[in-house]
Structure formats: C-alpha cells, structure tokens
Design a protein around this motif. Structure first.
Motif, PDB file in Angstrom:
ATOM      1  N   TYR A 140      -1.552  -0.291   0.782  1.00 43.12           N
ATOM      2  CA  TYR A 140      -0.681   0.215  -0.276  1.00 43.12           C
ATOM      3  C   TYR A 140       0.229   1.314   0.263  1.00 43.12           C
ATOM      4  N   ASP A 141       1.340   1.501  -0.401  1.00 44.16           N
ATOM      5  CA  ASP A 141       2.311   2.527  -0.008  1.00 44.16           C
ATOM      6  C   ASP A 141       1.838   3.889  -0.499  1.00 44.16           C
ATOM      7  N   LEU A 142       1.030   4.553   0.332  1.00 50.47           N
ATOM      8  CA  LEU A 142       0.451   5.851  -0.021  1.00 50.47           C
ATOM      9  C   LEU A 142       0.689   6.840   1.118  1.00 50.47           C
ATOM     10  N   ASP A 178       7.888  13.523  -5.921  1.00 50.98           N
ATOM     11  CA  ASP A 178       7.387  12.244  -5.403  1.00 50.98           C
ATOM     12  C   ASP A 178       5.873  12.198  -5.583  1.00 50.98           C
ATOM     13  N   PHE A 179       5.339  11.041  -5.921  1.00 41.49           N
ATOM     14  CA  PHE A 179       3.907  10.883  -6.182  1.00 41.49           C
ATOM     15  C   PHE A 179       3.576   9.399  -6.136  1.00 41.49           C
ATOM     16  N   ARG A 180       2.293   9.088  -6.196  1.00 43.83           N
ATOM     17  CA  ARG A 180       1.824   7.724  -6.404  1.00 43.83           C
ATOM     18  C   ARG A 180       0.752   7.766  -7.486  1.00 43.83           C
ATOM     19  N   MET A 181       0.819   6.820  -8.416  1.00 41.18           N
ATOM     20  CA  MET A 181      -0.162   6.695  -9.492  1.00 41.18           C
ATOM     21  C   MET A 181      -0.855   5.349  -9.339  1.00 41.18           C
ATOM     22  N   VAL A 182      -2.176   5.356  -9.223  1.00 39.07           N
ATOM     23  CA  VAL A 182      -2.941   4.125  -9.025  1.00 39.07           C
ATOM     24  C   VAL A 182      -3.814   3.862 -10.257  1.00 39.07           C
ATOM     25  N   PHE A 183      -3.631   2.694 -10.873  1.00 44.18           N
ATOM     26  CA  PHE A 183      -4.468   2.253 -11.983  1.00 44.18           C
ATOM     27  C   PHE A 183      -5.442   1.200 -11.461  1.00 44.18           C
ATOM     28  N   VAL A 184      -6.734   1.466 -11.576  1.00 46.41           N
ATOM     29  CA  VAL A 184      -7.766   0.511 -11.178  1.00 46.41           C
ATOM     30  C   VAL A 184      -8.478   0.036 -12.439  1.00 46.41           C
ATOM     31  N   GLY A 185      -8.289  -1.213 -12.790  1.00 40.84           N
ATOM     32  CA  GLY A 185      -8.941  -1.720 -13.991  1.00 40.84           C
ATOM     33  C   GLY A 185      -8.207  -2.912 -14.573  1.00 40.84           C
ATOM     34  N   ASP A 186      -8.801  -3.481 -15.590  1.00 40.98           N
ATOM     35  CA  ASP A 186      -8.216  -4.615 -16.291  1.00 40.98           C
ATOM     36  C   ASP A 186      -8.550  -4.465 -17.767  1.00 40.98           C
ATOM     37  N   GLY A 187      -7.886  -5.242 -18.608  1.00 45.88           N
ATOM     38  CA  GLY A 187      -8.149  -5.142 -20.039  1.00 45.88           C
ATOM     39  C   GLY A 187      -7.061  -5.810 -20.846  1.00 45.88           C
TER      40      GLY A 187
END
Length: 419
Positions: free
Chosen positions: A200-202, A237-246
C-alpha cells in the motif's frame, strides 16, 4: 470452584461478530482455568465441523440472514436438553436476548440452574434497522426487555450499555463485567508489519490513521470522512486505512470518492487473521473510533495492545475508563472537532507515542483476566441460586416457557425427542 457452564448465543463461527468472538473466548478460558464449558447455538446454513477444545451443541434454525443478518434459532430442542442434563450444567450464561434467551429460560426448568444474561450492544438500533419502522421495533424492544427481565442476573459490558438498557425500560439491577482482548500485549515485528502493509502507498513520514470494524455509517464513519476532507483542504498529507466490511461498505467508499479523498483513503475489506490485524495496529499512528453506538469499544483495547492510541467521542461508551491526553484523545461528536484534533496531533508525534504506551499499560485487559472475573461471579450466582435468593418467575411468558421446558424434558427421555 470449578463449574460446568453452558454458553448460549445466536451467532457463532463460522458466522463471526464481536459477541460470537466473546463466546469463543469465554468457552476457551473456562475450559482452560475454571472447569468445563458447552456452547449452545443455532445450526448454520451448512454443516460445520466445530473443531474447538469444547463441545458445541446446535439446535434447529431458519435462515434469516436476509432480515436480521443471522440464523434464527428455533428455541425448542429435547436433544440439547438431554445432553445438558447428562453433563450436569451448573449455570446458563446467555449472550443474546433473542432465540438463545428463550431457549435458556426453558432449559432452566429441567436443569434447575440460574440464567445469566450479558447485554452487549444497543439492540434497539439493530431492531430499528431490521424492522424499518419504529412501531414494530418498539414492540420488539418491549419483548426483548421482558425476556431480559426474566433472568436471574444481568451483566453489561460497560456502564453505558447498562444505561442504554435502562433507557429501553429495564428497571432492575445490573453488574458491569468487561470483555477482554484476544491479542497479546505486544507489538509484532517490523518484518511482519512490512509483509502486511508494504503493498500500500504508506510513505514512512506521513501519519497513518486506522479504523477496524464493521462498515456501518452509525460507527461514525461519515464523521471521519468529513474530517479528512477538512484536513486535505488544509494541505495536511495523511493516509486513512479502513479495515472491515459491512452493509454500508459500498456507500462509504462512494462517499469517500465524492469528497475527492483519492489515494489518501485505503479500503482493505475484512481481515480475519488476527496477526494481520495486529500488523495494521502497529503500522498506524492513531486509531479513529468516533462511534457513539458501540457499548464497549473492544477495538480500542485491541489497539492499546499494540500501543496505538485512540481518538474517541467524549462521554461515549468506548471512552469509558479512558483519560484525555493520558491514554487516549477526546473530541466532540463533530467532524470539525476531529479535524482539529488530528491536525494538532500530527504536529506532535511524541505525544501520540507516549499516550499509546500509556494505553497499553492502563487500558488493556486479556480474556484470561476477564473470564477469571466472570468465574468468580459464577461462584456467587450459583450459591445465591441454591440459597433461594433470586425471585420466582411468575409472568405469563414464564409459565408458557416453563411448559415448553417441561415438554422438552419429557421428550428428552424418548427416541422421538432426537431432532
């Protein structure tokens, strides 16, 4: 004192949610340290192996996933009754106020044991989502509260969960019995973090924010995205990561695109492997959990296990036991408040690190510790029950369920009683 505890819930692997995970951990640590455990749960849509270090008894069900997201248990099972009688159950601990609790109330007739109920979540929100109208959901809430009221003792996972239950009409006592965390209190290796996140672009010098959980709007996810739009407009500048489903996953992703957040926001979908989840907790700088729906915020303590501090809504259940700027960070329930807090913290990475270290030492609780606390209470409950300290159950519903329990008891002695 060691006991044989029957744990009941409407969801259980292969169907996974927070309460199913709770039941698995209760069963494992009861079996390890406090006697024996048996899980009773509805049959899944297809046969399952149930390869656990404790027995799992399944009773008939209907597929209601289209309506409530779960299998709907049919709370009548002579075969389960026979098995639990043979195993000399000391106590039933129910973790869901629906089919499981109806079956529990019937089983206590032939088993002659107390029933404990843990109230985990704001079921009124889930019922409104399922029934679509307040009229039907309100009637379902009344039935649920009456069901809960008929237990011998009520536990809640937090004080906020207890107050939510009171707001629905429950007037009795409750005991706060916190859940634990099934992650060890330690960070994973840098190599494991790299293995999970390197694709990932981190960038190394850019702050990473993280959310782990079910992708529903009521988890505060719109608030997060709106705050991120504000940060972007300020040039951060930042990165936001969402881990999950629903159920709201597609809408949430679409909204992110509408805000033109682009590659600053990453969606990984659901991750089942706990070590991979730990890698994300270790890679992030802040855990964002502005939910006022959750009654426990177990993910806050999961993050703490990896020394990751959380940003929480002040006064929320997830913020119980957390001290602002000591082992977590508080905001008001607005996107602007979150944006300001994130901007300030990104200028002070040392503060984030120190607060994360405090979170690990002060917020973390293992499942072994949590179940140990519950086991001590089981001793008191069984003594109270034998001493006749719990009130008799004389409501109309109690009489009807008592009749069903007596019928299950009779059928459990007959070959025809096997489902």
């Amino acid at each position: 004192m060691d006991h044989t505890i029957c744990l009941m819930n409407d969801s259980f692997p292969p169907q996974i949610d927070g309460v199913a995970n709770t039941v698995v951990n209760y069963a494992q640590y009861i079996e390890k340290n406090h006697g024996h455990s048996i899980v009773v749960t509805p049959e899944y849509i297809y046969p399952t192996a149930d390869d656990f270090p404790f027995p799992v008894l399944r009773y008939p069900s209907l597929d209601a996933r289209w309506f409530i997201g779960y299998m709907a248990g049919i709370p009548f099972s002579p075969s389960v009754t026979k098995k639990l009688k043979d195993d000399k159950i000391d106590l039933i601990h129910c973790h869901c106020p629906a089919a499981s609790l109806f079956l529990a109330r019937q089983l206590r007739v032939p088993l002659k044991v107390p029933v404990v109920m843990t109230y985990h979540t704001k079921y009124d929100v889930d019922l409104l989502k399922a029934f679509k109208t307040k009229l039907l959901s309100n009637e379902a809430v009344k039935l649920m509260v009456a069901n809960i009221r008929s237990c011998d003792e009520i536990w809640t996972v937090s004080r906020g969960a207890g107050e939510n239950l009171r707001s629905l009409g429950y007037k009795g006592k409750y005991i706060v019995m916190p859940n634990g965390v099934d992650l060890p209190k330690e960070r994973v290796s840098d190599a494991d973090v790299y293995e999970e996140t390197h694709s990932y672009d981190l960038p190394a010098d850019i702050p990473v924010f993280l959310f782990v959980g079910r992708m529903f709007w009521y988890k505060g996810l719109r608030l997060i995205l709106d705050a991120l739009e504000g940060l972007k407009s300020q040039g951060l500048d930042f990165r936001m990561v969402f881990v999950g489903d629903g159920a709201d996953f597609d809408e949430i992703r679409k909204y992110s695109n509408e805000l033109r957040l682009g590659d600053k926001v990453i969606f990984t979908s659901s991750i089942k492997d706990r070590d991979r989840i730990r890698a994300w907790y270790c890679r992030a700088d802040l855990f964002l959990f502005p939910s006022t729906y959750d009654t426990n915020g177990l993910v806050v303590r999961e993050a703490a296990s990896c020394s990751l501090p959380s940003v929480l809504v002040s006064g929320s259940c997830a913020a119980e036991g957390v001290q602002n700027d000591r082992n977590g960070f508080f905001i008001s329930e607005t996107a602007s408040s979150l944006a300001v807090k994130l901007y300030q913290l990104c200028q002070n990475r040392d503060l984030m690190r120190r607060v994360g270290e405090n979170a690990a030492e002060e917020l973390y609780i293992s499942w072994e510790t949590a179940v140990g606390m519950a086991a001590e209470r089981y001793d008191i409950i069984t003594d109270n029950y034998k001493s006749g300290k719990y009130p008799k159950h004389r409501r109309i519903s109690d009489a009807l369920l008592k009749g069903n329990g007596e019928l299950m008891n009779v059928l459990s002695h007959l070959p025809l009683g096997e489902e």
